[in-house]
Enzyme design. Structure first.
Site, PDB file in Angstrom:
ATOM      1  CG  ASP A  83      -0.331  -0.145   2.789  1.00 25.30           C
ATOM      2  OD1 ASP A  83       0.685  -0.147   2.702  1.00 25.30           O
ATOM      3  OD2 ASP A  83      -1.000  -0.303   3.604  1.00 25.30           O
TER       4      ASP A  83
ATOM      5  CE  LYS B 271       6.676  -4.094  -4.057  1.00 22.24           C
ATOM      6  NZ  LYS B 271       6.606  -5.911  -4.417  1.00 22.24           N
TER       7      LYS B 271
END
Length: 346
Positions: free
Chosen positions: A131, A159
């Site tokens: 997240d 990421k």
């Protein structure tokens, strides 16, 4: 189902491997065994006939080609990654190499394998992410799958880049992918450089319990075994090209979290003075995101999943596991960077 799991000797990857082997799947664990990996994490399944380990780097295309040709998986679950924000601040290059270049190399190997197999409708490439790619929230709101990306550390940027590559390989080449973005994981086998294991192990040795800034940063905590269950569900039933946010629905500040851990230790391993007396506030991390929170509506409505472990129950299990497995964490304490303050080079 035949699974190739990258990073299966790491924290989350090993939870997936253990769960998948117990569920009867054929599992090939491909891991480079870098500093945060530990084969003891999968020792309980190492002798099972449906488990195989390969030591290889996801940047090594030839090794990936050999593994795919020999084991012919139905699914690739991609968990191999550099993941510690503080280390990414001190040395971002390793994060680009593994998380970006490594993901690209794996995608190309997977594409060649899938096309060589006749572009099977049953193949899946499952990319597991975080997240943190969404950036930082204020005091209200939650991340959804439509939240714009706003990474703020070298780790989260790497990421985010890997997420974009996976989506591009789906859109451009038709590679059948699913993606997941999870909140902060915790539980057994958590490498001793993250907040929860640092707190537990420092407390047991009577050392200061460091909390960045004023401890007001909020995280949504997801028990790692719950996460493993969700990942295996998504790879089997998730919609191709779709992403799913996986959260624990357990928000708390870092200070509250450490205080809960201290209370558990006061009961399970009492000392002369409360463990809370060891709490020490230290200089904050550069670019420290204020709050993460996951809206898990999509995975709940489409796949019927929700977390089963509350943060109170999960922390109790985690503390007890560390108390019962001293030999595991003692063996890791001499690894590079463990026990040192990282992430201060910015």
């Amino acid at each position: 189902m035949k699974l190739l799991v990258t990073g299966g000797a790491g924290f989350i990857g090993s939870a997936v491997v253990r769960r998948a082997v117990r569920d009867g799947h054929q599992v090939v664990n491909l891991d480079a065994l870098t500093y945060a990996a530990c084969l003891d994490n999968v020792a309980e399944v190492a002798d099972e006939p449906n488990y195989t380990f390969i030591e290889a780097d996801i940047r090594d295309r030839a090794a990936l080609n050999r593994a795919l040709a020999e084991y012919a998986p139905d699914v690739i679950m991609h968990l191999a990654a550099e993941s510690h924000v503080d280390r990414s601040i001190d040395g971002p290059g390793a994060f680009i190499e593994t998380n970006v270049t490594g993901t690209y190399t794996l995608l190309e190997a997977a594409r060649a394998y899938w096309e060589g197999q006749g572009r099977s409708d049953n193949f899946r490439f499952h990319h597991i992410s975080t997240d943190e790619v969404y950036g930082s929230l204020g005091s209200t709101g939650q991340f959804t799958e439509e939240t714009p990306y706003d990474p703020r550390s070298p780790y989260s940027a790497s990421k985010a880049a890997s997420d974009h590559l996976v989506r591009a390989w789906c859109a451009t080449y038709g590679l059948p992918v699913v993606l997941t973005n999870c909140s902060n994981n915790y539980g057994p086998y958590h490498f001793p450089e993250k907040l929860i294991p640092v707190t537990i192990l420092n407390a047991l040795e009577g050392k200061p319990l460091p909390i960045y800034g004023d401890g007001s940063n909020v995280r949504d905590w997801l028990y790692v075994e719950d996460h493993a269950e969700a990942l295996l569900l998504v790879v089997q039933k998730g919609q191709i090209g779709r992403s799913y946010n996986i959260g624990g629905e357990n928000e708390c500040t870092n200070l509250q979290l450490v205080q809960m851990l201290c209370g558990i230790l006061d009961r399970l391993r009492p000392r002369a003075t409360p463990y809370g007396d060891l709490i020490t506030f230290v200089a904050d991390r550069p670019g420290h995101d204020a709050r993460y929170a996951i809206d898990p509506t999509r995975i709940r409505q489409e796949l019927g999943w929700r977390p089963s472990v509350s943060v109170e129950e999960g922390l109790e299990r985690t503390v007890q596991w560390y108390l019962d497995n001293e030999s595991w964490w003692r063996a890791l304490q001499n690894r590079d960077g463990v026990g040192k303050r990282l992430g201060m080079k910015a």
